[in-house]
Design a protein around this motif. Structure first.
Motif, PDB file in Angstrom:
ATOM      1  N   GLY A   7       8.761  10.291   0.181  1.00 60.43           N
ATOM      2  CA  GLY A   7       8.599  11.592  -0.437  1.00 60.43           C
ATOM      3  C   GLY A   7       7.387  11.704  -1.337  1.00 60.43           C
ATOM      4  N   GLY A  38      -1.901  -1.469  -5.561  1.00 61.50           N
ATOM      5  CA  GLY A  38      -0.868  -1.550  -6.586  1.00 61.50           C
ATOM      6  C   GLY A  38      -0.396  -0.191  -7.071  1.00 61.50           C
ATOM      7  N   GLU A  39      -1.184   0.851  -6.769  1.00 60.65           N
ATOM      8  CA  GLU A  39      -0.824   2.198  -7.222  1.00 60.65           C
ATOM      9  C   GLU A  39      -0.289   3.020  -6.070  1.00 60.65           C
ATOM     10  OE1 GLU A  39      -1.960   1.011 -10.717  1.00 60.65           O
ATOM     11  OE2 GLU A  39      -1.401   3.118 -10.456  1.00 60.65           O
ATOM     12  N   ILE A  40       0.578   3.935  -6.405  1.00 61.19           N
ATOM     13  CA  ILE A  40       1.058   4.881  -5.398  1.00 61.19           C
ATOM     14  C   ILE A  40      -0.015   5.935  -5.188  1.00 61.19           C
ATOM     15  CG2 ILE A  40       2.823   6.573  -4.835  1.00 61.19           C
ATOM     16  CD1 ILE A  40       4.682   5.081  -6.775  1.00 61.19           C
ATOM     17  N   ARG A  77       1.564   2.960  -0.792  1.00 56.11           N
ATOM     18  CA  ARG A  77       0.981   2.046  -1.771  1.00 56.11           C
ATOM     19  C   ARG A  77       0.508   0.788  -1.061  1.00 56.11           C
ATOM     20  NH1 ARG A  77       5.036   1.176  -5.842  1.00 56.11           N
ATOM     21  NH2 ARG A  77       6.095   0.024  -4.214  1.00 56.11           N
ATOM     22  N   GLU A 123      -0.117  -2.955  -1.260  1.00 58.73           N
ATOM     23  CA  GLU A 123       0.398  -4.041  -2.079  1.00 58.73           C
ATOM     24  C   GLU A 123      -0.429  -5.292  -1.827  1.00 58.73           C
ATOM     25  OE1 GLU A 123       2.285  -4.439  -5.031  1.00 58.73           O
ATOM     26  OE2 GLU A 123       3.427  -2.995  -3.851  1.00 58.73           O
TER      27      GLU A 123
END
Lengths: 114, 114
Positions: free
Chosen positions: B88, B40-42, B92, B94
């Motif tokens: 860039g 869920g996090e980049i 993540r 998902e």
DNA sequence: GCGAAGTTGTAAAGATTTTGTAAAAGCAGG
DNA sequence: CCTGCTTTTACAAAATCTTTACAACTTCGC
């Protein structure tokens, strides 16, 4: 970093708008973050250009404006509300405030059938 | 470490996808584990490169991307769903969410024989 | 120990996305 | 009304990602 009932901005680069995750480019995010960090304050174009782009003071460019345009579009109908133009100075990020509810009387049921 | 209706990742290194055991190489597993741990996090590429590969910050390499490619391929049709590119910035992981079922009426049994 | 098989890193070409900016039109302010 | 600033759109350049192939390295089996 910022949160209200419509918008949520994380340090990590994630932005959520009305429970949808926004896909912002790197520059868009940096710009939004800079504005949101100074929510309520006018941020001069020169500050934005030097902070986000590394441009020198006094650089004449429309780059910032085009990115503002792109951001506003991604913020849907509230783009203009969140990012306000201060003519000849810069931009200001305005926190969203729900409009104060008007005092109303309850309409009679038969009138509501229209 | 992670589980949903399609994918299951164990601390031990075992990965199961749609009840089939996936054969991941060591690096593939480390990458997947790192991403899944931050589901869920980049996760910025620099973080991935330094954590999984021990590379220095700022190292320019396509190694990560090629491993992402290899992983996605082993995840079959859901590779792109599980591992998303944040342009860039990084990648993540998902979590898989089944699409919310539409409200429907039950078809009569005879119609279902088609 | 050696050959085979598997893993890994990376170059390079192509694809895709992002970014900067020109130019035209619209608008603010004096 | 005019000047100067903002907005908008389109497009080219730049940056990043994807893909594939191949060589080097590591691991495994005999």
């Amino acid at each position: 970093m910022y949160r209200d009932e419509h918008l949520q901005i994380d340090m990590s680069g994630q932005v959520e708008f009305d429970t949808r995750r926004l896909t912002l480019t790197r520059k868009e995010f940096e710009l939004l973050a800079m504005l949101a960090r100074n929510a309520g304050e006018i941020v001069p174009r020169d500050i934005l250009l030097s902070t986000v782009w590394g441009y020198c003071e006094g650089t004449r460019t429309r780059t910032l404006d085009v990115h503002v345009r792109r951001l506003r579009r991604k913020l849907g109908g509230l783009g203009d509300t969140y990012i306000q133009t201060v003519f000849g100075v810069g931009y200001r990020f305005e926190r969203y405030r729900a409009p104060r509810p008007l005092l109303t009387y309850s309409m009679p049921a038969f009138a509501a059938t229209a």
